[in-house]
Each structure stands twice: as C-alpha cells, then as structure tokens.
Scaffold this motif. Sequence first.
Motif, PDB file in Angstrom:
ATOM      1  N   GLU A 107       0.828  -1.204   0.000  1.00  0.00           N
ATOM      2  CA  GLU A 107       0.000   0.000   0.000  1.00  0.00           C
ATOM      3  C   GLU A 107       0.863   1.254   0.000  1.00  0.00           C
ATOM      4  O   GLU A 107       0.572   2.229  -0.711  1.00  0.00           O
ATOM      5  CB  GLU A 107      -0.919   0.000   1.215  1.00  0.00           C
ATOM      6  N   GLN A 108       1.908   1.246   0.788  1.00  0.00           N
ATOM      7  CA  GLN A 108       2.782   2.407   0.816  1.00  0.00           C
ATOM      8  C   GLN A 108       3.424   2.648  -0.547  1.00  0.00           C
ATOM      9  O   GLN A 108       3.514   3.787  -1.019  1.00  0.00           O
ATOM     10  CB  GLN A 108       3.867   2.216   1.875  1.00  0.00           C
ATOM     11  N   LEU A 109       3.847   1.571  -1.197  1.00  0.00           N
ATOM     12  CA  LEU A 109       4.482   1.701  -2.507  1.00  0.00           C
ATOM     13  C   LEU A 109       3.497   2.204  -3.563  1.00  0.00           C
ATOM     14  O   LEU A 109       3.865   2.979  -4.455  1.00  0.00           O
ATOM     15  CB  LEU A 109       5.061   0.351  -2.936  1.00  0.00           C
ATOM     16  N   LEU A 110       2.235   1.754  -3.465  1.00  0.00           N
ATOM     17  CA  LEU A 110       1.245   2.125  -4.471  1.00  0.00           C
ATOM     18  C   LEU A 110       0.625   3.491  -4.198  1.00  0.00           C
ATOM     19  O   LEU A 110       0.052   4.099  -5.106  1.00  0.00           O
ATOM     20  CB  LEU A 110       0.137   1.057  -4.532  1.00  0.00           C
ATOM     21  N   THR A 111       0.721   3.959  -2.971  1.00  0.00           N
ATOM     22  CA  THR A 111       0.133   5.255  -2.624  1.00  0.00           C
ATOM     23  C   THR A 111       1.001   6.410  -3.101  1.00  0.00           C
ATOM     24  O   THR A 111       0.491   7.478  -3.484  1.00  0.00           O
ATOM     25  CB  THR A 111      -0.077   5.352  -1.103  1.00  0.00           C
ATOM     26  N   GLU A 112       2.310   6.226  -3.098  1.00  0.00           N
ATOM     27  CA  GLU A 112       3.208   7.287  -3.553  1.00  0.00           C
ATOM     28  C   GLU A 112       3.015   7.530  -5.051  1.00  0.00           C
ATOM     29  O   GLU A 112       2.844   6.577  -5.820  1.00  0.00           O
ATOM     30  CB  GLU A 112       4.656   6.901  -3.268  1.00  0.00           C
ATOM     31  N   PRO A 113       3.018   8.785  -5.491  1.00  0.00           N
ATOM     32  CA  PRO A 113       2.809   9.092  -6.921  1.00  0.00           C
ATOM     33  C   PRO A 113       3.803   8.352  -7.810  1.00  0.00           C
ATOM     34  O   PRO A 113       4.980   8.176  -7.449  1.00  0.00           O
ATOM     35  CB  PRO A 113       3.008  10.606  -6.995  1.00  0.00           C
ATOM     36  N   LEU A 114       3.325   7.947  -8.963  1.00  0.00           N
ATOM     37  CA  LEU A 114       4.140   7.233  -9.937  1.00  0.00           C
ATOM     38  C   LEU A 114       4.634   8.191 -11.012  1.00  0.00           C
ATOM     39  O   LEU A 114       3.955   9.161 -11.353  1.00  0.00           O
ATOM     40  CB  LEU A 114       3.324   6.118 -10.594  1.00  0.00           C
ATOM     41  N   ASP A 115       5.792   7.893 -11.555  1.00  0.00           N
ATOM     42  CA  ASP A 115       6.331   8.667 -12.682  1.00  0.00           C
ATOM     43  C   ASP A 115       5.942   7.954 -13.967  1.00  0.00           C
ATOM     44  O   ASP A 115       6.444   6.876 -14.276  1.00  0.00           O
ATOM     45  CB  ASP A 115       7.851   8.773 -12.565  1.00  0.00           C
ATOM     46  N   VAL A 116       5.018   8.544 -14.703  1.00  0.00           N
ATOM     47  CA  VAL A 116       4.544   7.957 -15.955  1.00  0.00           C
ATOM     48  C   VAL A 116       4.827   8.940 -17.084  1.00  0.00           C
ATOM     49  O   VAL A 116       4.149   9.968 -17.216  1.00  0.00           O
ATOM     50  CB  VAL A 116       3.031   7.635 -15.892  1.00  0.00           C
ATOM     51  N   ASP A 117       5.858   8.658 -17.856  1.00  0.00           N
ATOM     52  CA  ASP A 117       6.244   9.533 -18.978  1.00  0.00           C
ATOM     53  C   ASP A 117       6.454  10.976 -18.518  1.00  0.00           C
ATOM     54  O   ASP A 117       6.011  11.935 -19.171  1.00  0.00           O
ATOM     55  CB  ASP A 117       5.188   9.493 -20.082  1.00  0.00           C
ATOM     56  N   GLY A 118       7.120  11.117 -17.364  1.00  0.00           N
ATOM     57  CA  GLY A 118       7.422  12.447 -16.868  1.00  0.00           C
ATOM     58  C   GLY A 118       6.293  13.113 -16.104  1.00  0.00           C
ATOM     59  O   GLY A 118       6.441  14.256 -15.642  1.00  0.00           O
ATOM     60  N   ARG A 119       5.170  12.433 -15.935  1.00  0.00           N
ATOM     61  CA  ARG A 119       4.033  12.974 -15.183  1.00  0.00           C
ATOM     62  C   ARG A 119       3.893  12.227 -13.860  1.00  0.00           C
ATOM     63  O   ARG A 119       4.139  11.025 -13.786  1.00  0.00           O
ATOM     64  CB  ARG A 119       2.735  12.820 -15.984  1.00  0.00           C
ATOM     65  N   ARG A 120       3.437  12.939 -12.839  1.00  0.00           N
ATOM     66  CA  ARG A 120       3.163  12.311 -11.555  1.00  0.00           C
ATOM     67  C   ARG A 120       1.713  11.854 -11.540  1.00  0.00           C
ATOM     68  O   ARG A 120       0.792  12.668 -11.695  1.00  0.00           O
ATOM     69  CB  ARG A 120       3.438  13.298 -10.411  1.00  0.00           C
ATOM     70  N   VAL A 121       1.520  10.548 -11.391  1.00  0.00           N
ATOM     71  CA  VAL A 121       0.183   9.948 -11.480  1.00  0.00           C
ATOM     72  C   VAL A 121      -0.090   9.138 -10.222  1.00  0.00           C
ATOM     73  O   VAL A 121       0.783   8.403  -9.741  1.00  0.00           O
ATOM     74  CB  VAL A 121       0.076   9.032 -12.724  1.00  0.00           C
ATOM     75  N   LEU A 122      -1.293   9.277  -9.703  1.00  0.00           N
ATOM     76  CA  LEU A 122      -1.698   8.492  -8.542  1.00  0.00           C
ATOM     77  C   LEU A 122      -2.322   7.186  -9.006  1.00  0.00           C
ATOM     78  O   LEU A 122      -3.119   7.159  -9.961  1.00  0.00           O
ATOM     79  CB  LEU A 122      -2.699   9.273  -7.685  1.00  0.00           C
ATOM     80  N   TYR A 123      -1.965   6.108  -8.343  1.00  0.00           N
ATOM     81  CA  TYR A 123      -2.530   4.796  -8.654  1.00  0.00           C
ATOM     82  C   TYR A 123      -3.863   4.660  -7.932  1.00  0.00           C
ATOM     83  O   TYR A 123      -3.954   4.834  -6.710  1.00  0.00           O
ATOM     84  CB  TYR A 123      -1.568   3.693  -8.205  1.00  0.00           C
TER      85      TYR A 123
END
Length: 306
Positions: A107-123
């Motif tokens: 959960e902690q890993l998935l809660t942190e914003p992801l870098d998707v093609d230079g954009r910060r995306v929430l899972y």
Amino acid sequence: MQRVVARIGERYGFLDLPDPEEDVVPGVAWGRFEHPLTAAFWVSQAWMAGEPEPADFRLGRTLAEELAACLLGGHGAPAEVGLAAYGRIRNALAQRGDGLLPAEVAEQLLTEPLDVDGRRVLYRFAKQRARHLAEALDGLRRIDADALADVALREALRTLPGIGPKTASWIVRNRRGSDAVAILDVHIMRACRVMGVFPDDADPGRGYVELERRFLAFCEAAQARASVMDATMWATMRGISPRLYNRIVDPPHRFADKRRVTTGGERECRAAAADGTRARHSQAAPQRGTRACGSGAGRSTALKPA
C-alpha cells in the motif's frame, strides 16, 4: 482468393486468404484484408506480427511477478500506469526474495505518486489492490503450477483474491505463451463485436467461458495463434482514437460522441470516383462492421501491426 504481400524482417512473405464473401466461422465473413477490423484484416495483421517466443509475452521473471504485473495492470488501469506500479512492486519483491509482500508495504508503494512519462500519477484503489496483491501472492504458494495444464492453472488462479478470469488468463498467456486461453478486455471485446464473432450485447462478466470459446474457435478456423491474435488486437485497438474508430465502423459499434463525425471515406471515395476507380459510397452495403471505399489500397496503412 486474396493475397497479402508484406515485408517481414529482411524478406517478403505471401499470405493467401479466402475470398471476402466466404465465412471464416458461421456468420462471420472474411472481408477484405485492407479493410480495417475485418476478419481478414486481423488475420493478416497477426501474421505480419511474426511468431513470438513464449518468453516474449512475459512481464515478470517468476510466476509471482507475473501475477503482480497483471493484477496491477487490470481493472481499468491504463497500461502505462499499471507497468509503473508493477516496476515499483517488482523491485520490492526482488529485495525480499520470498515471493511475498505485506499489504502495508504494498500500500505504501502504491500510494506514492508514480512517474509515468514524466508525469506524476496516482494509482487508483491503492489500498484495495495492495490487500489483494498480498493475499494473492500468499495463496499462490499453495498452487502447484508445474502440475497444471494452461486452463487448469487459469482456474486455480481465479480462486485467488482480486483475480478474475481475464486477469488469470492474462497471467497464463504471459507466462506460458498459451493459446488455450483468451484475455477478453475491452479492446478484444470491441474488435470481436465489430467482426461479428461476439454479439453486440456480449458481456464477459456474465459469459466469459462462452465468449472465450468463440474467440478460440475463430482463431482456430483462421489458423492464427490465439495469443498472437489477442496481442495484435490489443495493440491495434488501443492505438485507434475514438474519432478514427467512429469513422471506420458502423453506427451500432460507435463511441457516443456529441461532435459531428464526417462520414468515413466520403472524400476518398469521391476522389477515387473522379479518377475512374470503382468506389463504394456510404449508401452501399459495407463489410461487416467496417466502412471502407472500393477495392483499392485501404486505409489500413494507418493501423500498424503490433
């Protein structure tokens, strides 16, 4: 007969297909291969995709990693977001080395914003997916995958939390390069409805096994590998914009769009008629599920093979 000629690698290949009016399976005509989304189009695209090795489908190095990739990438998550989430989870699994991951860590890993093609995306649904992932990885230890055939393994995976028939089929196809299962996601469903392989009201949530049977029967009749056909349809359909899609299919299959959509092929057909080329206008009966003009080189050049 219609012949497809394509350059594959360093050589030219030839694929002979039946006449467009013949049925590949009852009620589904081959259509012309240069007309997008016909049966002949899909068979030719799958043929041009080549013959993959079983490992070419894999996202993970182990069955546990494959389960994580498919569980995180399903349920409506865009492919790029799912892969970014999986990359983070795979690193954590590799560090642990036991194929398990506590729900709170996931959960902690998935809660942190992801870098998707230079954009910060929430899972989305990070807490729920983390719980399902932890429980599924734990349950996977009690499945003897090596002792099970492809369909039996799919059914065993379906007993794990958060894994339905589509996700389970995806895991098996990826891990084994299997042609015994089908990944009936929104892209495959849409392509098969347009062809007529599936009825317009087909719902994998209520009849997955029967729809899978129809898809596999179509692939067998077309002499195409189900795994390659599935991957080709997915890669092609997700690359078609709603506007282009609405221009090449009949009204019952179109996306709802409040904007005015120009009749597909109208300008091309007029130009072809002016040149004395036989063209088929929008008033003529189109191929099943498609709109295309005449018999010249089709607009399929915009739809590249996977």
